[in-house]
Write an enzyme that holds these catalytic residues in place. Structure first.
Site, PDB file in Angstrom:
ATOM      1  N   LYS A  54       0.844  -1.202   0.000  1.00  0.00           N
ATOM      2  CA  LYS A  54       0.000   0.000   0.000  1.00  0.00           C
ATOM      3  C   LYS A  54       0.875   1.246   0.000  1.00  0.00           C
ATOM      4  O   LYS A  54       0.625   2.199  -0.732  1.00  0.00           O
ATOM      5  CB  LYS A  54      -0.951  -0.006   1.206  1.00  0.00           C
ATOM      6  CG  LYS A  54      -2.154  -0.887   0.969  1.00  0.00           C
ATOM      7  CD  LYS A  54      -2.948  -1.179   2.220  1.00  0.00           C
ATOM      8  CE  LYS A  54      -3.990  -2.248   1.902  1.00  0.00           C
ATOM      9  NZ  LYS A  54      -4.544  -2.888   3.084  1.00  0.00           N
ATOM     10  N   GLN A  98      -5.305  -1.580   9.271  1.00  0.00           N
ATOM     11  CA  GLN A  98      -5.143  -2.928   8.714  1.00  0.00           C
ATOM     12  C   GLN A  98      -5.743  -3.980   9.652  1.00  0.00           C
ATOM     13  O   GLN A  98      -5.402  -4.020  10.837  1.00  0.00           O
ATOM     14  CB  GLN A  98      -3.643  -3.194   8.485  1.00  0.00           C
ATOM     15  CG  GLN A  98      -3.336  -4.494   7.791  1.00  0.00           C
ATOM     16  CD  GLN A  98      -3.835  -4.545   6.348  1.00  0.00           C
ATOM     17  OE1 GLN A  98      -3.644  -3.614   5.580  1.00  0.00           O
ATOM     18  NE2 GLN A  98      -4.500  -5.625   5.987  1.00  0.00           N
ATOM     19  N   ASP A 121     -11.831   2.707   3.316  1.00  0.00           N
ATOM     20  CA  ASP A 121     -12.084   1.266   3.271  1.00  0.00           C
ATOM     21  C   ASP A 121     -13.589   0.968   3.266  1.00  0.00           C
ATOM     22  O   ASP A 121     -14.003  -0.151   2.980  1.00  0.00           O
ATOM     23  CB  ASP A 121     -11.478   0.617   4.540  1.00  0.00           C
ATOM     24  CG  ASP A 121     -10.422  -0.412   4.190  1.00  0.00           C
ATOM     25  OD1 ASP A 121     -10.279  -0.740   3.005  1.00  0.00           O
ATOM     26  OD2 ASP A 121      -9.740  -0.869   5.128  1.00  0.00           O
TER      27      ASP A 121
END
Ligand code: NAD
Length: 297
Positions: A54, A98, A121
């Site tokens: 990422k 995460q 997200d």
């Protein structure tokens, strides 16, 4: 008949290039680059690889990447404080925590702390609600990537029969909502679905997000259907001691029946990071109040 292979790797590379091409104009208008903050708690090896990728792709797209690595014994309060700090930071447009988080942390409480307008997200309940009511919000990256691949392949999805196998909050449920928004007739199948092969056989579009290696067989698939395989499963490879990745669909069989199919790897997988960058670019425009055509990418 052999199915067309949907090249997610190429599509994702193209999407990343489109995002990168739009960054300079944003920079000029906003006086700063779009910024993505990624928070990693602990040392899970797979998560470390994801976070590294990422960071690399964010920087390659010309965006600012803020990495926060916290020890495995981080407390709920410390993580909440970091998320609140990122919420308040004007250089940060997108926040990604995460998953999975260590056991002592309440995952849903952390996700609820993220500012919904920085929740690239799309896991915050506000964004889940926005998606299900057709409002502008942020959509989880993997299912949005799947819809992009489907629209690229099929054009208008209206009236198609779609079966989503899996009902997780991360993939299955948002996938079903997105297909509904595209006017598909959607069935969500799961571990308690009766006569699963028959249910799947009705579908023009099959999305498999189960986490069971090669579960979906050729005779479950309607000839000519479009098959999107979200599954990533590591299984023993041909040589002793080696492993390989396979999807939730038995690719070798299904490719003989489907009209088009995503491979694993190289199908849905690469789309997730590309969509994350796209969502971050969108968030940056919204937060900096820079006009942007959201249909552009
Ligand atoms: P999950 O374990 O949260 O959900 C799996 C779902 O499958 C559940 O809803 C369950 O009801 C259903 N299921 C389980 N067994 C079943 C069976 N025998 N028949 C029918 N349905 C069954 O998993 P998830 O997070 O949704 O991920 C699914 C898969 O997608 C995993 O392989 C994961 O690694 C992969 N994944 C890939 C990406 C990506 O490509 N970037 C992102 C997220 C998840």
């Amino acid at each position: 008949m052999t199915a067309d292979i949907i090249d997610g790797k190429a599509f994702a590379a193209n999407l990343r290039a489109k995002v990168a091409a739009m960054v300079p104009a944003f920079r000029e208008k906003a006086g700063r680059a779009p910024g993505l903050a990624v928070v990693l708690v602990g040392e899970d090896p797979a998560s470390q690889v994801y976070v590294r990728n990422k960071h690399k792709t964010t920087v390659e797209a010309g965006m600012e990447s803020f990495e926060h690595r916290l020890p495995a014994d981080t407390t709920q309060d410390a993580l909440t404080a970091l998320v609140e700090q990122l919420n308040a930071d004007p250089a940060v447009d997108g926040i990604l925590v995460q998953l999975p988080l260590p056991k002592q942390i309440d995952e849903s409480a952390v996700l609820a702390t993220i500012d919904p307008d920085k929740d690239v997200d799309g896991f915050h309940v506000v964004n889940v609600g926005r998606l299900s009511t057709g409002m502008h919000g942020y959509v989880p990256c993997t299912p949005l990537g799947c819809v992009m691949l489907l629209k690229d392949r099929l054009g208008d999805l209206s009236g198609k029969d779609a079966v989503v196998i899996g009902r997780s909050n991360i993939v299955g449920k948002p996938m079903a909502q997105l297909l509904l928004a595209e006017n598909c007739t959607v069935t969500v199948a799961h571990s308690r679905t009766a006569h699963l092969p028959e249910v799947v056989r009705r579908a023009d579009i099959v999305v498999a997000a189960v986490g069971r290696p090669e579960m979906v067989k050729a005779d479950w698939i309607k000839p000519g259907a479009t098959v999107i395989d979200v599954g990533i499963n590591r299984v023993p490879g041909a040589e002793p001691g080696k492993t390989k990745l396979v999807g939730d669909v038995d690719f070798a069989e299904a490719v003989e029946v489907a009209g088009a199919i995503t491979p694993v790897p190289g199908g849905v997988g690469p789309m997730t990071i590309a969509v994350l960058l796209r969502n971050t670019l969108v968030a940056a425009h919204r937060l900096a109040d820079v006009p942007y055509d959201e249909k552009a990418i």
